[in-house]
Design a protein around this motif. Structure first.
Motif, PDB file in Angstrom:
ATOM      1  N   ARG A   1       0.847  -1.207   0.000  1.00  8.35           N
ATOM      2  CA  ARG A   1       0.000   0.000   0.000  1.00  8.35           C
ATOM      3  C   ARG A   1       0.880   1.253   0.000  1.00  8.35           C
ATOM      4  NH1 ARG A   1      -2.490  -0.341   4.804  1.00  8.35           N
ATOM      5  NH2 ARG A   1      -3.544  -2.210   4.073  1.00  8.35           N
ATOM      6  N   PHE A   2       1.959   1.242   0.798  1.00  9.60           N
ATOM      7  CA  PHE A   2       2.874   2.377   0.844  1.00  9.60           C
ATOM      8  C   PHE A   2       3.448   2.664  -0.536  1.00  9.60           C
ATOM      9  CE2 PHE A   2       7.353   3.676   1.008  1.00  9.60           C
ATOM     10  CZ  PHE A   2       7.231   4.921   1.609  1.00  9.60           C
ATOM     11  N   TRP A   3       3.928   1.611  -1.242  1.00 12.06           N
ATOM     12  CA  TRP A   3       4.517   1.810  -2.560  1.00 12.06           C
ATOM     13  C   TRP A   3       3.484   2.273  -3.571  1.00 12.06           C
ATOM     14  CZ3 TRP A   3       9.315   2.824  -2.927  1.00 12.06           C
ATOM     15  CH2 TRP A   3      10.231   2.241  -2.060  1.00 12.06           C
ATOM     16  N   ARG A   4       2.250   1.756  -3.471  1.00 12.16           N
ATOM     17  CA  ARG A   4       1.185   2.225  -4.375  1.00 12.16           C
ATOM     18  C   ARG A   4       0.902   3.697  -4.127  1.00 12.16           C
ATOM     19  NH1 ARG A   4      -1.410  -2.750  -3.226  1.00 12.16           N
ATOM     20  NH2 ARG A   4      -2.674  -1.681  -1.675  1.00 12.16           N
ATOM     21  N   ASP A   5       0.804   4.083  -2.834  1.00 18.43           N
ATOM     22  CA  ASP A   5       0.524   5.476  -2.493  1.00 18.43           C
ATOM     23  C   ASP A   5       1.661   6.383  -2.928  1.00 18.43           C
ATOM     24  OD1 ASP A   5      -1.826   4.587  -1.397  1.00 18.43           O
ATOM     25  OD2 ASP A   5      -1.197   4.860   0.698  1.00 18.43           O
ATOM     26  N   LEU A   6       2.886   5.890  -2.810  1.00 16.22           N
ATOM     27  CA  LEU A   6       4.055   6.671  -3.194  1.00 16.22           C
ATOM     28  C   LEU A   6       4.039   6.950  -4.700  1.00 16.22           C
ATOM     29  CD1 LEU A   6       6.549   7.854  -1.857  1.00 16.22           C
ATOM     30  CD2 LEU A   6       7.774   5.771  -2.467  1.00 16.22           C
ATOM     31  N   ALA A   7       3.474   6.045  -5.474  1.00 20.33           N
ATOM     32  CA  ALA A   7       3.445   6.199  -6.922  1.00 20.33           C
ATOM     33  C   ALA A   7       2.335   7.154  -7.379  1.00 20.33           C
ATOM     34  CB  ALA A   7       3.249   4.840  -7.582  1.00 20.33           C
ATOM     35  N   LEU A   8       1.419   7.517  -6.479  1.00 22.02           N
ATOM     36  CA  LEU A   8       0.337   8.439  -6.861  1.00 22.02           C
ATOM     37  C   LEU A   8       0.903   9.814  -7.182  1.00 22.02           C
ATOM     38  CD1 LEU A   8      -2.326   7.529  -4.143  1.00 22.02           C
ATOM     39  CD2 LEU A   8      -2.354   6.899  -6.567  1.00 22.02           C
ATOM     40  N   PRO A   9       0.228  10.541  -8.056  1.00 23.37           N
ATOM     41  CA  PRO A   9       0.699  11.897  -8.356  1.00 23.37           C
ATOM     42  C   PRO A   9       0.653  12.787  -7.108  1.00 23.37           C
ATOM     43  CG  PRO A   9      -1.157  11.265  -9.769  1.00 23.37           C
ATOM     44  CD  PRO A   9      -0.967  10.176  -8.777  1.00 23.37           C
TER      45      PRO A   9
END
Length: 63
Positions: free
Chosen positions: A50-58
């Motif tokens: 989840r952290f990595w997905r959130d980090l990839a958000l604009p």
């Protein structure tokens, strides 16, 4: 497939018989502890993903 399942079950029983006494636990406690640990690791992995997905958000625009 059944032979493999029986073989794996034998390995699991052997592992419980070996490690439960060393950990000073009953077989039931050992199994519950192992399952609980796996669940904790799965939850931790989920949090990392989840952290990595959130980090990839604009990034939010700062207007």
């Amino acid at each position: 497939m059944a032979a493999m399942t029986i073989h794996l079950a034998g390995d699991v029983i052997s592992a419980i018989a070996k490690w439960a006494p060393i950990e000073q636990m009953s077989a039931e406690e050992f199994i519950l502890s192992a399952v609980s640990e796996k669940c904790e690791k799965a939850n931790a992995l989920e949090e990392v993903e989840r952290f990595w997905r959130d980090l990839a958000l604009p990034l939010p625009s700062s207007n």
